[in-house]
Design a protein around this motif. Structure first.
Motif, short mmCIF file in Angstrom:
data_model
loop_
_atom_site.label_atom_id
_atom_site.label_comp_id
_atom_site.label_asym_id
_atom_site.label_seq_id
_atom_site.Cartn_x
_atom_site.Cartn_y
_atom_site.Cartn_z
N LEU A 291 -12.95 -5.91 -3.10
CA LEU A 291 -14.47 -5.48 -3.96
C LEU A 291 -15.01 -4.85 -4.98
O LEU A 291 -15.53 -5.19 -5.94
CB LEU A 291 -15.78 -4.93 -2.58
CG LEU A 291 -15.27 -6.03 -1.53
CD1 LEU A 291 -16.53 -5.48 -0.58
CD2 LEU A 291 -16.12 -7.21 -1.36
N ASP A 292 -14.21 -3.75 -5.78
CA ASP A 292 -13.55 -3.06 -6.36
C ASP A 292 -13.38 -4.10 -7.52
O ASP A 292 -13.99 -3.67 -8.68
CB ASP A 292 -12.90 -1.93 -6.15
CG ASP A 292 -14.23 -1.11 -5.59
OD1 ASP A 292 -14.88 -0.98 -4.94
OD2 ASP A 292 -12.32 -0.03 -5.33
N LEU B 11 -9.94 -5.14 1.84
CA LEU B 11 -10.82 -5.59 1.39
C LEU B 11 -12.01 -4.64 0.12
O LEU B 11 -12.68 -4.97 -0.59
CB LEU B 11 -12.30 -4.97 2.70
CG LEU B 11 -13.49 -5.96 2.59
CD1 LEU B 11 -13.32 -7.13 2.06
CD2 LEU B 11 -14.14 -5.43 4.02
N GLU B 12 -11.56 -3.32 0.04
CA GLU B 12 -12.20 -2.55 -0.66
C GLU B 12 -12.08 -2.50 -1.84
O GLU B 12 -12.72 -2.57 -3.44
CB GLU B 12 -11.95 -1.07 -0.03
CG GLU B 12 -12.73 0.30 -0.66
CD GLU B 12 -12.55 1.66 -0.44
OE1 GLU B 12 -12.83 2.41 -0.99
OE2 GLU B 12 -11.66 1.81 -0.07
N LEU B 13 -10.46 -2.96 -2.15
CA LEU B 13 -9.89 -3.02 -3.42
C LEU B 13 -10.44 -4.48 -3.94
O LEU B 13 -10.28 -4.41 -5.50
CB LEU B 13 -8.20 -2.69 -3.36
CG LEU B 13 -7.70 -1.55 -2.58
CD1 LEU B 13 -6.58 -1.64 -3.01
CD2 LEU B 13 -7.50 -0.94 -4.42
N LYS C 129 -19.20 -8.99 6.75
CA LYS C 129 -20.28 -8.05 6.97
C LYS C 129 -20.89 -7.92 8.50
O LYS C 129 -20.87 -7.23 9.40
CB LYS C 129 -21.30 -7.74 6.38
CG LYS C 129 -22.22 -6.09 5.74
CD LYS C 129 -23.03 -6.58 4.99
CE LYS C 129 -24.45 -5.84 5.09
NZ LYS C 129 -24.97 -5.49 6.50
N SER D 40 -9.47 -3.18 5.84
CA SER D 40 -10.28 -2.36 4.59
C SER D 40 -9.73 -2.18 4.03
O SER D 40 -10.84 -2.05 2.97
CB SER D 40 -11.33 -1.57 6.11
OG SER D 40 -9.90 -0.05 6.39
N ILE D 41 -8.86 -1.58 3.51
CA ILE D 41 -7.87 -1.09 2.28
C ILE D 41 -8.23 -2.45 1.83
O ILE D 41 -8.94 -2.03 -0.04
CB ILE D 41 -6.65 -0.58 2.17
CG1 ILE D 41 -7.14 1.56 3.11
CG2 ILE D 41 -6.42 0.13 0.67
CD1 ILE D 41 -5.82 2.13 3.72
N TYR E 147 1.10 -1.45 0.41
CA TYR E 147 -0.39 -0.32 0.05
C TYR E 147 1.09 1.42 -0.07
O TYR E 147 0.57 1.75 -0.38
CB TYR E 147 -1.63 -0.18 0.92
CG TYR E 147 -1.47 1.47 1.02
CD1 TYR E 147 -2.94 1.09 0.28
CD2 TYR E 147 -1.17 1.81 2.16
CE1 TYR E 147 -3.48 2.83 0.49
CE2 TYR E 147 -2.08 3.20 2.08
CZ TYR E 147 -3.31 3.40 1.47
OH TYR E 147 -4.29 5.05 2.12
N SER F 101 -15.64 -7.32 -8.54
CA SER F 101 -17.26 -7.18 -8.32
C SER F 101 -18.02 -7.94 -9.65
O SER F 101 -19.43 -8.67 -8.50
CB SER F 101 -18.09 -6.07 -8.28
OG SER F 101 -17.62 -5.13 -9.53
N SER G 128 -3.35 -2.71 -5.69
CA SER G 128 -3.61 -2.84 -6.32
C SER G 128 -3.55 -4.01 -7.35
O SER G 128 -3.75 -4.97 -8.01
CB SER G 128 -4.90 -1.24 -7.34
OG SER G 128 -5.75 -1.69 -7.66
#
Length: 136
Positions: A56-57, A52-54, A77, A49-50, A8, A60, A14
């Protein structure tokens, strides 16, 4: 987790996550679920959390097609929802404690003011009585 932090920091997270297989993503989501709240502080939460967000993005579409990935995301969740409920209850408890403490301090202050008023009145009465006696 240290590796994720370093990726990161280098803005390579990413890229490191792209090209992953569904089984690997399911394992990664399980890892996130296990450690996102594990240390009782925000040390792991921020980076996980970063990640996880990546995930999910980036994935998807795969998430829509994989019941196992959906299951892991739903478990994360639920875990986060439970933590939020716990934090809200803790915040309400702290608010109640602060209210009780403030009320106690206020009643103590009122009591101290009454005692000071009574002492001042007694001293004043004694001074007036002694002035009357010395005037005679």
């Amino acid at each position: 987790i240290a590796l994720m932090r370093e990726l990161y920091r280098r803005q390579a997270l990413s890229g490191a996550l792209s090209g992953a297989t569904t089984p690997w993503l399911i394992s990664l989501l399980g890892f996130i679920r296990r450690y996102i709240l594990s240390d009782g502080s925000s040390n792991n939460f921020h980076i996980l959390s970063i990640v996880l967000e990546l995930v999910l993005d980036i994935y998807s579409e795969e998430l829509k097609n994989s019941k196992a990935m959906q299951k892991e995301v739903n478990r994360i969740k639920k875990q986060l929802d439970n933590q939020l409920i716990y934090m809200e209850e803790a915040q309400q408890t702290l608010g109640a404690i602060e209210l009780i403490t403030a009320s106690y301090r206020s009643s103590q202050l009122s009591c101290n003011i009454q005692i000071a008023t009574d002492v001042a009145s007694t001293v004043n009465d004694s001074f007036i009585n002694s002035s009357i006696l010395t005037a005679d």
